[in-house]
Structures are given as structure tokens and as C-alpha cells.
Design a protein around this motif. Structure first.
Motif, short mmCIF file in Angstrom:
data_model
loop_
_atom_site.label_atom_id
_atom_site.label_comp_id
_atom_site.label_asym_id
_atom_site.label_seq_id
_atom_site.Cartn_x
_atom_site.Cartn_y
_atom_site.Cartn_z
N LYS A 1 0.85 -1.19 0.00
CA LYS A 1 0.00 0.00 0.00
C LYS A 1 0.89 1.24 0.00
CE LYS A 1 -3.65 -2.33 2.62
NZ LYS A 1 -4.46 -2.31 3.87
N THR A 2 1.02 1.85 -1.17
CA THR A 2 1.90 3.00 -1.31
C THR A 2 1.10 4.29 -1.48
OG1 THR A 2 2.06 2.71 -3.71
CG2 THR A 2 3.71 1.60 -2.35
N GLN A 3 1.75 5.40 -1.21
CA GLN A 3 1.13 6.72 -1.38
C GLN A 3 2.09 7.61 -2.16
OE1 GLN A 3 0.21 8.30 2.49
NE2 GLN A 3 -0.97 6.50 3.11
N PRO A 4 1.66 8.19 -3.28
CA PRO A 4 2.56 9.06 -4.04
C PRO A 4 2.89 10.33 -3.26
CG PRO A 4 0.33 9.19 -4.91
CD PRO A 4 0.33 8.08 -3.89
N VAL A 5 4.11 10.81 -3.43
CA VAL A 5 4.56 12.03 -2.76
C VAL A 5 4.60 13.15 -3.79
CG1 VAL A 5 6.40 13.13 -1.44
CG2 VAL A 5 5.94 10.69 -1.15
N GLU A 6 3.88 14.22 -3.55
CA GLU A 6 3.82 15.34 -4.48
C GLU A 6 4.87 16.39 -4.10
OE1 GLU A 6 -0.12 16.86 -4.77
OE2 GLU A 6 -1.02 14.91 -5.21
N TRP A 7 6.10 16.17 -4.58
CA TRP A 7 7.19 17.11 -4.28
C TRP A 7 6.96 18.42 -5.05
CZ3 TRP A 7 10.12 15.53 -0.44
CH2 TRP A 7 10.34 14.16 -0.24
N THR A 8 7.40 19.52 -4.48
CA THR A 8 7.34 20.82 -5.14
C THR A 8 8.68 21.08 -5.81
OG1 THR A 8 5.79 21.68 -3.49
CG2 THR A 8 6.98 23.29 -4.83
N ARG A 9 8.67 21.22 -7.13
CA ARG A 9 9.91 21.42 -7.87
C ARG A 9 10.47 22.81 -7.58
NH1 ARG A 9 11.13 19.32 -13.94
NH2 ARG A 9 13.32 19.93 -14.03
N ILE A 10 11.78 22.90 -7.44
CA ILE A 10 12.44 24.17 -7.13
C ILE A 10 13.18 24.71 -8.35
CG2 ILE A 10 14.10 25.33 -5.63
CD1 ILE A 10 13.53 23.14 -3.55
N HIS A 11 14.08 23.92 -8.91
CA HIS A 11 14.84 24.34 -10.08
C HIS A 11 14.17 23.78 -11.34
CE1 HIS A 11 17.66 24.25 -6.67
NE2 HIS A 11 18.21 25.30 -7.23
N ASN A 12 13.75 24.67 -12.23
CA ASN A 12 13.02 24.23 -13.41
C ASN A 12 13.39 25.12 -14.59
OD1 ASN A 12 11.26 22.89 -15.09
ND2 ASN A 12 9.43 23.90 -14.31
N MET A 13 14.21 24.63 -15.49
CA MET A 13 14.61 25.41 -16.67
C MET A 13 13.45 25.45 -17.67
SD MET A 13 17.66 26.31 -15.92
CE MET A 13 18.37 26.88 -17.44
N PRO A 14 13.29 26.57 -18.39
CA PRO A 14 12.22 26.65 -19.41
C PRO A 14 12.40 25.58 -20.49
CG PRO A 14 13.18 28.82 -18.97
CD PRO A 14 14.05 27.83 -18.29
N ASP A 15 11.31 25.24 -21.16
CA ASP A 15 11.34 24.19 -22.18
C ASP A 15 12.23 24.55 -23.37
OD1 ASP A 15 9.66 22.70 -20.66
OD2 ASP A 15 7.84 23.27 -21.72
N PHE A 16 12.43 25.85 -23.60
CA PHE A 16 13.23 26.25 -24.77
C PHE A 16 14.72 26.31 -24.45
CE2 PHE A 16 11.60 30.09 -22.68
CZ PHE A 16 12.78 30.76 -22.37
N VAL A 17 15.10 25.87 -23.26
CA VAL A 17 16.52 25.87 -22.86
C VAL A 17 17.02 24.44 -22.75
CG1 VAL A 17 18.17 26.52 -21.08
CG2 VAL A 17 16.27 28.05 -21.63
N TYR A 18 18.14 24.17 -23.38
CA TYR A 18 18.78 22.85 -23.26
C TYR A 18 19.93 22.97 -22.28
CZ TYR A 18 21.39 18.63 -24.33
OH TYR A 18 22.05 17.43 -24.23
N PHE A 19 19.88 22.17 -21.24
CA PHE A 19 20.97 22.15 -20.26
C PHE A 19 21.27 20.70 -19.91
CE2 PHE A 19 22.64 21.89 -15.97
CZ PHE A 19 23.65 22.83 -15.99
N ASN A 20 22.51 20.30 -20.08
CA ASN A 20 22.91 18.92 -19.83
C ASN A 20 23.74 18.85 -18.55
OD1 ASN A 20 24.34 16.37 -19.91
ND2 ASN A 20 23.59 16.19 -22.01
N HIS A 21 23.20 18.18 -17.54
CA HIS A 21 23.91 18.08 -16.27
C HIS A 21 25.23 17.32 -16.41
CE1 HIS A 21 20.51 19.60 -13.91
NE2 HIS A 21 21.35 19.65 -12.89
#
Length: 451
Positions: free
Chosen positions: A326-346
Motif C-alpha cells: 500500500k503506497t502513497q505518491p509524494v507530491e514534491w514541489t519542484r524548485i529548479h526548473n529550466m524553461p522548455d526552450f533551454v537545453y541544459f545537460n547536467h
């Protein structure tokens, strides 16, 4: 004479064996303090003193085995060093333990000496009392911490009230002066010279008015432009998460490597949010918080409650040491989010640019040096209880980094691939010694990040 010496030697050997056996049985030769260190280093992944984890509780295990099974520490030595071999030998109790705990095979510890094992057993028999924490390091909480803040607030209120009172006195004085002026003959002369309408004011001062309007238009345009440019910039943003996670405790106090949880930062484009299974790698056996560090306003009960949220999310039953499904999903709040038009490779930054980024950052910040490449963008994450955006993450911020970060030309790939470019830049920038920064190899090309 020979017979007497023979029996004498046999007697000494028997006495020695008896003494060593009895000492081993009762754990009198062990060092509990050293045993505690060895226990924490080798045993805590599967065992606790007072409760079942993966394996049984170990407090009083020596006496328990002796009274229930008639086994001494010699059996424990064999079990700890190589339990697999002990089971293979047909030992009845060893196989019973194996079956009882779902055939979970215990790790083998051939590296532990007999003295090490005796120390561990001494710790399980007589665990030393925990050392009291130093009061000087205790962080004030509650009323003690709030006292300075309350005093400061009171002072601000008093000063504000005095300022308001002074302003009211000044207004009353001015009103009194105006009343006296209205009762004098000078007022009639002023009425004759006053401007009677806004149009008259505009006709008289239209150049000044137009100038002010122009200035207001420029300021308004600048304000709107500045507001538009900072849309999506959330430096300092630190939202509350559904499960409290302190990076200061994990990465700071416990020195856990960033990439243990964020493994894809090294091998992929995105540094993903770790799954709850990653948390359970440790918290399957860590069901309560026993660290010395406590964030102001939080106590051990708070941290223990957050661990229980992990169990609820993953469906883990700590009492039965098994998943319920019996699992429960965790709804994390994203902090760092680059726009869709930006490509960034970690991975490009974490692997290829790691040392170059660290060197560049430390050169620009000699009093705030970093040891992990992640901190160049995300700040000193190991000091944050609540993660926040440490930088702007704007296009200008990235470009400035590309313009100042010098590429490592000592590795074989860069030295050979950019050989001609390197020679060209040495001639072009003789004062800088031909230093190559990221912008010189395409770091400012639009298609590098937008395509």
C-alpha cells in the motif's frame, strides 16, 4: 620425573584453555567503547540493540544464547566470521536462525579479529551510557530564542509611535500658523495673485510639465521592462515539501555524496528527484533520528515523524520488516526548473566541466571556495535545512560563467582537439597567455542552448 612434567604441562594447558573459554563466555575481556564503534560500522545496517530490524535485537545476545541454546561465544565467533560455512557444517541452530529470518543471509566478516568480536559482544552485553551533549553547543529554542526578537520588535514599535507623535505635533503647529495667516490682511493680497485653474498652471509651466511627463514615461517604460526581464527568476525560492528533508543533516552532518541520491546528474541530462526507494536504502534500517544536530524549533519527535511519512509512502511496515504493497505518491514541489526552450545537460557540466568549474569558482570566490561542482550553481547545499534557489539561473548568469570559466587544456582530448585554436588564441591574447574560456569554443552560440 618425565611423567610428572608431562602431566604438569597438560594441566597448565587445560587451565589456560579454561580461563580463556570462561573469559570468552562472559565477555569480560571485551572493550564496550571500541565495540560500539565496530557495531556502528559493521552491524547497524541489519541490527539494533533493542529492536528487530532485518536481524534480531542483539542486546544481551551472549547471555540469551547461553541460557536458551547452551551456546558460548565460540559459536558467535564462527557465526559472525562465516555463518554460511557454519550452516553448511550442519549446525542446527544456525540453520534455524536462517529459516526464521526468511532465509536472509547475514554478511560474513572474516576481517574481524577475535578481539574485535569480543569487543562487539561486550558492547551488546554492557552498552556504555551515551555521553551528555555539551550545553554550550545547544541551540536556543522557544522563549529563549524569541526573547531578543521580541525586544527588537518592542523597540521598533516605541520608536514608530514617537515618530508619529512628533509628526502630529508638527502638523498641529502648521495648522495653527495657517489659521493665523487667514486672519491677517496679507491673505487678501495672496488671493489676488493665485492661479485659479489647472489650465493657467499648465500655460505658465508647460515646458516643465512636458519634461516631467517625459521623465515619467521613461521611468514607466524602464519599470515595465525590468519587471518583464525578471519574470521566472526566483532566487531565494524555498517552498515547503510534503516530507521534510534537511540537506544539512544528510549532506552536511553525515557527508552523503550528492550523486548517491542524484545519480542521473552524472550520467544524464536531468538531475531527477530521487525515488522513495532511494530513501529506503538507508531508512529501511534507520527508523528514528539519533543525530546530535537539531534545527531550531524542531526536536527528535519531529524528525521521527518525517521518517514515518517515508514508510507510509513506500508501504513499509517497520515492525514486520516487510512491504505491505500500500503506497502513497509524494507530491514534491519542484524548485529548479529550466524553461522548455533551454537545453541544459547536467552530465556535461558535472563530468566534463567539473574541475574547470570548481577552479573558476574558487578563483572568483577565494573566501567562499567549493569542493563539489554542484555547489557552483546550487549554492552550499550542505548548509541548507530547506533547499532554495541560490542563483538567478538567467541567460546572462550562464553567459557570464561561460565567459570566465577557463577550459582545462591539460587533458589529452582538449589538448589535441583544440590545438589550432589554442595557438591562435595565444597570438590573439598574448597578455592572457592564450587562455581558452568556454565562450571561445562555442559557449556563446545560440544553438548551444536553444535548438
Amino acid at each position: 620425573m618425565i611423567s610428572w612434567r608431562k602431566h604438569y604441562k597438560q594441566t597448565l594447558i587445560a587451565i589456560g584453555l579454561l580461563l580463556s573459554t570462561s573469559a570468552s563466555i562472559y565477555g569480560q575481556d571485551g572493550d564496550p567503547k571500541n565495540g560500539e564503534k565496530l557495531f556502528k560500522a559493521n552491524c547497524t545496517a541489519c541490527h539494533a540493540l533493542d529492536k528487530q530490524v532485518i536481524g534480531p535485537p542483539l542486546k544481551g545476545v551472549v547471555e540469551r544464547l547461553k541460557s536458551e541454546q547452551g551456546l558460548d561465544t565460540a559459536w558467535l565467533h564462527k557465526w559472525i566470521k562465516d555463518n554460511k560455512a557454519l550452516r553448511a557444517s550442519g549446525d542446527k541452530y544456525a540453520n534455524e536462525v536462517f529459516e526464521k529470518f526468511n532465509k536472509t543471509e547475514m554478511l560474513q566478516f572474516p576481517n574481524l579479529t577475535d578481539k574485535d568480536i569480543d569487543d562487539i559482544l561486550a558492547f551488546t552485553t554492557n552498552p556504555p551510557a551515551p555521553e551528555p551533549e555539551k550545553t554550550a553547543e545547544t541551540v536556543p529554542t522557544g522563549d529563549a530564542a524569541a526573547a531578543p526578537a521580541d525586544k527588537t520588535t518592542t523597540n521598533i514599535v516605541i520608536i514608530s509611535l514617537l515618530a508619529i507623535a512628533g509628526l502630529l505635533v508638527w502638523i498641529l503647529i502648521k495648522l495653527r500658523q495657517l489659521v493665523k495667516l487667514g486672519q491677517s490682511e496679507d491673505l487678501a493680497g495672496l488671493n489676488e495673485t493665485r492661479v485659479r485653474s489647472f489650465s493657467e498652471i499648465y500655460q505658465k509651466y508647460h515646458f516643465v510639465g512636458k519634461g516631467l511627463l517625459a521623465i515619467l514615461a521613461i521611468l514607466a517604460t524602464y519599470g515595465i521592462w525590468n519587471w518583464i526581464m525578471w519574470i521566472g527568476v526566483y532566487k531565494g525560492y524555498k517552498p515547503e515539501q510534503p516530507i521534510y528533508f534537511s540537506h544539512k543533516i544528510h549532506a552536511g552532518e553525515n557527508k552523503i555524496d550528492c550523486q548517491l541520491c542524484h545519480s542521473s546528474a552524472k550520467y544524464g541530462k536531468v538531475s531527477e528527484i530521487p525515488s522513495m526507494n532511494v530513501c529506503m536504502n538507508c531508512h529501511r534500517t534507520i527508523s528514528e533520528y539519533n543525530g546530535k544536530y537539531l534545527e531550531p524549533g524542531k526536536d527528535k519527535t519531529f524528525y521521527d515523524g518525517e521518517i514515518q511519512k517515508i514508510y507510509a509512502a513506500t508501504g513499509w511496515d517497520p515492525a514486520k520488516q516487510q512491504y505491505t504493497g500500500k503506497t502513497q505518491p509524494v507530491e514534491w514541489t519542484r524548485i529548479h526548473n529550466m524553461p522548455d526552450f533551454v537545453y541544459f545537460n547536467h552530465s556535461q557540466h558535472v563530468v566534463a566541466g567539473e574541475q574547470a568549474i570548481i577552479n573558476s569558482f574558487n578563483k572568483k570566490n577565494p573566501n567562499n571556495k567549493i569542493d563539489v561542482v554542484c555547489k557552483a550553481c546550487h549554492g552550499k547545499i550542505d548548509t541548507m535545512n530547506v533547499v532554495q534557489m541560490a542563483n538567478d539561473f538567467t541567460m546572462g548568469w550562464c553567459i557570464e560563467c561561460h565567459r570566465t570559466t577557463e577550459i582545462d587544456m591539460n587533458n589529452g582530448y582538449n589538448k589535441e582537439y583544440f590545438k589550432n585554436l589554442h595557438d591562435k588564441l595565444k597570438k590573439q591574447y598574448p597578455k592572457d597567455g592564450g587562455k581558452i574560456t568556454v565562450d571561445a569554443i562555442g559557449g556563446l552560440e545560440c544553438g548551444k542552448c536553444h535548438y
